[in-house]
Enzyme design. Structure first.
Site, PDB file in Angstrom:
ATOM      1  N   ASP A  13       0.737  -1.059   0.155  1.00 19.03           N
ATOM      2  CA  ASP A  13      -0.036   0.061  -0.094  1.00 19.03           C
ATOM      3  C   ASP A  13       0.887   1.069   0.075  1.00 19.03           C
ATOM      4  OD1 ASP A  13      -2.201  -1.526   0.437  1.00 19.03           O
ATOM      5  OD2 ASP A  13      -1.812  -1.958   2.520  1.00 19.03           O
ATOM      6  N   LYS A  16       2.270   2.344  -5.041  1.00 19.12           N
ATOM      7  CA  LYS A  16       3.134   1.997  -6.087  1.00 19.12           C
ATOM      8  C   LYS A  16       2.418   2.262  -7.455  1.00 19.12           C
ATOM      9  CE  LYS A  16       3.116  -2.272  -4.476  1.00 19.12           C
ATOM     10  NZ  LYS A  16       2.683  -2.040  -3.067  1.00 19.12           N
ATOM     11  N   GLY A  40      -4.310  -4.273  -4.409  1.00 18.47           N
ATOM     12  CA  GLY A  40      -5.249  -3.315  -4.719  1.00 18.47           C
ATOM     13  C   GLY A  40      -4.716  -1.965  -5.584  1.00 18.47           C
ATOM     14  N   HIS A  41      -4.852  -1.668  -6.617  1.00 21.45           N
ATOM     15  CA  HIS A  41      -4.404  -0.341  -7.028  1.00 21.45           C
ATOM     16  C   HIS A  41      -5.589   0.193  -7.196  1.00 21.45           C
ATOM     17  CE1 HIS A  41      -0.589  -2.678  -8.050  1.00 21.45           C
ATOM     18  NE2 HIS A  41      -0.375  -2.340  -6.889  1.00 21.45           N
ATOM     19  N   GLN A 225       1.964  -5.978  -3.181  1.00 20.91           N
ATOM     20  CA  GLN A 225       2.514  -6.035  -1.597  1.00 20.91           C
ATOM     21  C   GLN A 225       3.721  -5.388  -1.288  1.00 20.91           C
ATOM     22  OE1 GLN A 225       1.289  -9.516  -3.076  1.00 20.91           O
ATOM     23  NE2 GLN A 225      -0.642  -8.479  -2.815  1.00 20.91           N
ATOM     24  N   THR A 240       2.703 -12.502   3.385  1.00 22.77           N
ATOM     25  CA  THR A 240       1.911 -13.220   2.055  1.00 22.77           C
ATOM     26  C   THR A 240       2.714 -14.483   1.646  1.00 22.77           C
ATOM     27  OG1 THR A 240       0.485 -12.558   0.248  1.00 22.77           O
ATOM     28  CG2 THR A 240       2.710 -11.455   0.230  1.00 22.77           C
ATOM     29  N   THR A 306     -10.057  -4.873   1.131  1.00 25.89           N
ATOM     30  CA  THR A 306     -10.522  -5.593   2.252  1.00 25.89           C
ATOM     31  C   THR A 306     -11.398  -4.309   3.080  1.00 25.89           C
ATOM     32  OG1 THR A 306      -8.995  -5.344   3.914  1.00 25.89           O
ATOM     33  CG2 THR A 306      -9.142  -7.355   2.705  1.00 25.89           C
ATOM     34  N   PRO A 309      -9.243  -0.734   8.110  1.00 21.57           N
ATOM     35  CA  PRO A 309      -8.145   0.557   8.515  1.00 21.57           C
ATOM     36  C   PRO A 309      -6.941   0.078   8.633  1.00 21.57           C
ATOM     37  CG  PRO A 309      -9.684  -0.177  10.518  1.00 21.57           C
ATOM     38  CD  PRO A 309     -10.255  -1.065   9.321  1.00 21.57           C
ATOM     39  N   LYS A 336       3.227  10.421  -0.134  1.00 18.31           N
ATOM     40  CA  LYS A 336       2.180  11.039   0.702  1.00 18.31           C
ATOM     41  C   LYS A 336       2.951  11.893   1.833  1.00 18.31           C
ATOM     42  CE  LYS A 336      -1.822   8.633   1.483  1.00 18.31           C
ATOM     43  NZ  LYS A 336      -2.673   7.847   2.133  1.00 18.31           N
ATOM     44  N   GLY A 420       0.231  14.569  -3.027  1.00 16.89           N
ATOM     45  CA  GLY A 420      -1.213  14.770  -3.160  1.00 16.89           C
ATOM     46  C   GLY A 420      -1.838  13.584  -3.919  1.00 16.89           C
TER      47      GLY A 420
HETATM   48  P1  IMP Z   1      -2.726 -12.884   2.107  1.00 18.61           P
HETATM   49  O1  IMP Z   1      -1.678 -12.204   1.036  1.00 18.61           O
HETATM   50  O2  IMP Z   1      -4.213 -12.502   1.817  1.00 18.61           O
HETATM   51  O3  IMP Z   1      -2.302 -14.153   2.690  1.00 18.61           O
HETATM   52  O4  IMP Z   1      -2.510 -12.034   3.518  1.00 18.61           O
HETATM   53  C1  IMP Z   1      -1.294 -12.243   4.154  1.00 18.61           C
HETATM   54  C2  IMP Z   1      -1.101 -10.835   4.477  1.00 18.61           C
HETATM   55  O5  IMP Z   1      -0.502  -9.795   3.434  1.00 18.61           O
HETATM   56  C3  IMP Z   1      -2.267 -10.078   5.630  1.00 18.61           C
HETATM   57  O6  IMP Z   1      -1.381  -9.338   6.607  1.00 18.61           O
HETATM   58  C4  IMP Z   1      -2.630  -9.061   4.415  1.00 18.61           C
HETATM   59  O7  IMP Z   1      -3.215  -8.035   5.060  1.00 18.61           O
HETATM   60  C5  IMP Z   1      -1.173  -8.695   3.749  1.00 18.61           C
HETATM   61  N1  IMP Z   1      -1.588  -8.217   2.503  1.00 18.61           N
HETATM   62  C6  IMP Z   1      -1.803  -9.095   1.560  1.00 18.61           C
HETATM   63  N2  IMP Z   1      -1.892  -8.188   0.163  1.00 18.61           N
HETATM   64  C7  IMP Z   1      -1.681  -7.183   0.696  1.00 18.61           C
HETATM   65  C8  IMP Z   1      -1.590  -5.704  -0.155  1.00 18.61           C
HETATM   66  O8  IMP Z   1      -1.903  -5.600  -1.266  1.00 18.61           O
HETATM   67  N3  IMP Z   1      -1.465  -4.665   0.637  1.00 18.61           N
HETATM   68  C9  IMP Z   1      -1.262  -4.713   2.198  1.00 18.61           C
HETATM   69  N4  IMP Z   1      -1.119  -5.917   2.741  1.00 18.61           N
HETATM   70  C10 IMP Z   1      -1.334  -7.018   2.073  1.00 18.61           C
END
Ligand code: IMP
Length: 430
Positions: A13, A16, A40-41, A225, A240, A306, A309, A336, A420
């Protein structure tokens, strides 16, 4: 070298997508190499804003070709929804522009059900996964039981393999987790449609990219990630299941090591994390809302996938130095910075300590963060609104000092600063 890699230098997050958007303007190919629809982008096309999870965000530039490499796990339902959404917004996602590695693995509803069952069973020790079936899909891959895109080409054999896969995971769901099993027929019917849509997009991404590089075309590898979520180099087990680090781009796209040019680490001017796991510079109290935002704006610190927060804290330059090392970063993009405006003092974690001594590097890497306490430097903040600033010299002196100190502590230059959420709210540094 024509291969540039953009990676997250923190826990994901980092923004990128912003940097990809900027560099994709000069790229011929933009390629995703790890993760799945856990990412998520946020992407803007004209007046419209989308959340993409799988398709490389650089595809928004009409001259690029978007590729998804063998290192990615693909949920076909998510992918097809994204293709439809982009097509409706006028983005060409035909097989000429969006191509998928034959060796990428599939995520099925059984993987998602297993992810949920495993998380519930962990109780207090939950990882806080995105529940997208990522861990189970990579487990299938590593245990050599996965379904790959190439398997779709033989439809009868694919149906048989999918049937065995659903049945095998159903047995685990029922016997190990006391969870309901999945109905087979709807899954088979859905995949029948997915196969139809996806087959034209299947290709040999490694061969395409190697040919492109040999011709001098520019390739941008887009990581999902971040470094601290890397299965090997992150805060294990709160990670992950893939390799978001830069070497993951080579493995996840089928490229040789000699191709790499710039390796750009994206880091926020502070630190965030979503999900469980150690976070020594995490803050509490009023500062949380100040750094996170209230959730009213798309750029506030709430998960794109998801909606959870995000936890927030001060920038950790011990972990940033670590990211420089394990990725071979050549430069940083700092995002940021504007969020810090108005804070009287900014803290920067510069080292760690335990009862006995001080550490400028963690002795056993980020997986063993917990026994250590952060040591901070306190830097003066600035009051000016910097969102309209476009030149280094127009930044307040305190903001410049903060950036210079980050360069000093990380050992690499900051080449880009975002002030910004808009495309043009960027300061490029020579
Ligand atoms: P998973 O990738 O769904 O198995 O989650 C494993 C860990 O990676 C958890 O703490 C998630 O919140 C974190 N995570 C997975 N994808 C992202 C992402 O795109 N951004 C931030 N955290 C992520």
């Amino acid at each position: 070298m024509p291969l540039d890699i953009i990676i997250g230098a923190q826990w994901g997050d980092e923004g990128k997508g912003r940097v990809v958007d900027l560099l994709a303007a000069q790229a011929d190919f933009v390629a995703r190499y790890n993760g799945g629809d856990n990412a998520g982008h946020t992407v803007t096309v004209g007046e419209r804003t989308f959340k993409l999870h799988l398709i490389p965000s650089g595809i928004i530039h009409p001259h690029t070709v978007g590729l998804i490499g063998n290192g990615v796990v693909i949920n076909p339902a998510t992918l097809i929804t994204e293709m439809e959404t982009l097509a409706a917004a006028g983005v060409d996602v035909s097989h000429h522009r969006l191509r998928l590695s034959f060796a990428a693995h599939l995520i099925t509803p059984a993987h998602r059900a297993l992810d949920q069952a495993q998380e519930s069973a962990r109780g207090q020790a939950q990882i806080g996964t995105t529940m997208r079936g990522i861990g189970p899909a990579y487990t299938s891959k590593i245990s050599r039981q996965g379904l790959r895109l190439i398997d779709m080409l033989d439809r009868k054999a694919f149906k048989d393999a999918l049937t065995s896969h659903i049945r095998a995971i159903n047995r685990q769901l029922v016997a190990l987790y006391d969870a309901p099993s999945l109905e087979l027929e709807p899954v088979l019917a859905d995949f029948d449609c997915y196969v139809e849509t996806l087959i034209p997009h299947i290709c040999d991404v490694s061969a395409e990219l190697n040919t492109a590089l040999a011709l001098g075309q520019r390739v941008l590898a887009e990581g999902a990630q971040g470094t601290l979520l890397d299965i090997d180099h992150g805060t294990y087990p709160f990670v992950t299941s893939s390799n978001p680090t830069a070497p993951g781009a080579l493995v996840g796209l089928g490229l040789g090591v000699g191709n790499t040019g710039r390796v750009i680490g994206v880091t926020k001017a502070f630190q965030t994390r979503v999900g469980a796991g150690p976070f020594p510079t995490e803050v509490g109290g009023d500062l949380v809302l100040r750094l996170r935002g209230t959730g009213q704006n798309p750029w506030d610190e709430y998960g794109t996938t998801t909606g959870r927060p995000r936890r927030v804290g001060w920038l950790d330059t011990v972990l940033l130095r670590y990211a420089v090392r394990v990725n071979g970063l050549t430069e940083l993009a700092l995002t940021k910075l504007d969020i810090l405006s108005g804070l009287p003092v900014i803290q920067l974690c510069v080292a760690y300590q335990d009862q006995e001594k001080k550490y400028s590097e963690l002795p056993y890497g980020p997986a063993c963060l917990s026994p250590f306490q952060a040591i901070y430097e306190h830097l003066p903040g600035w009051n000016q609104d910097i969102r309209e600033v476009r030149r280094w010299e127009d930044l307040p002196a305190q903001a410049r000092s903060y950036i210079l100190r980050i360069e000093e502590l990380s050992g690499i230059p900051v080449r880009l600063v975002s002030v910004g959420p808009e495309r043009e709210q960027v300061i490029e540094l020579a």
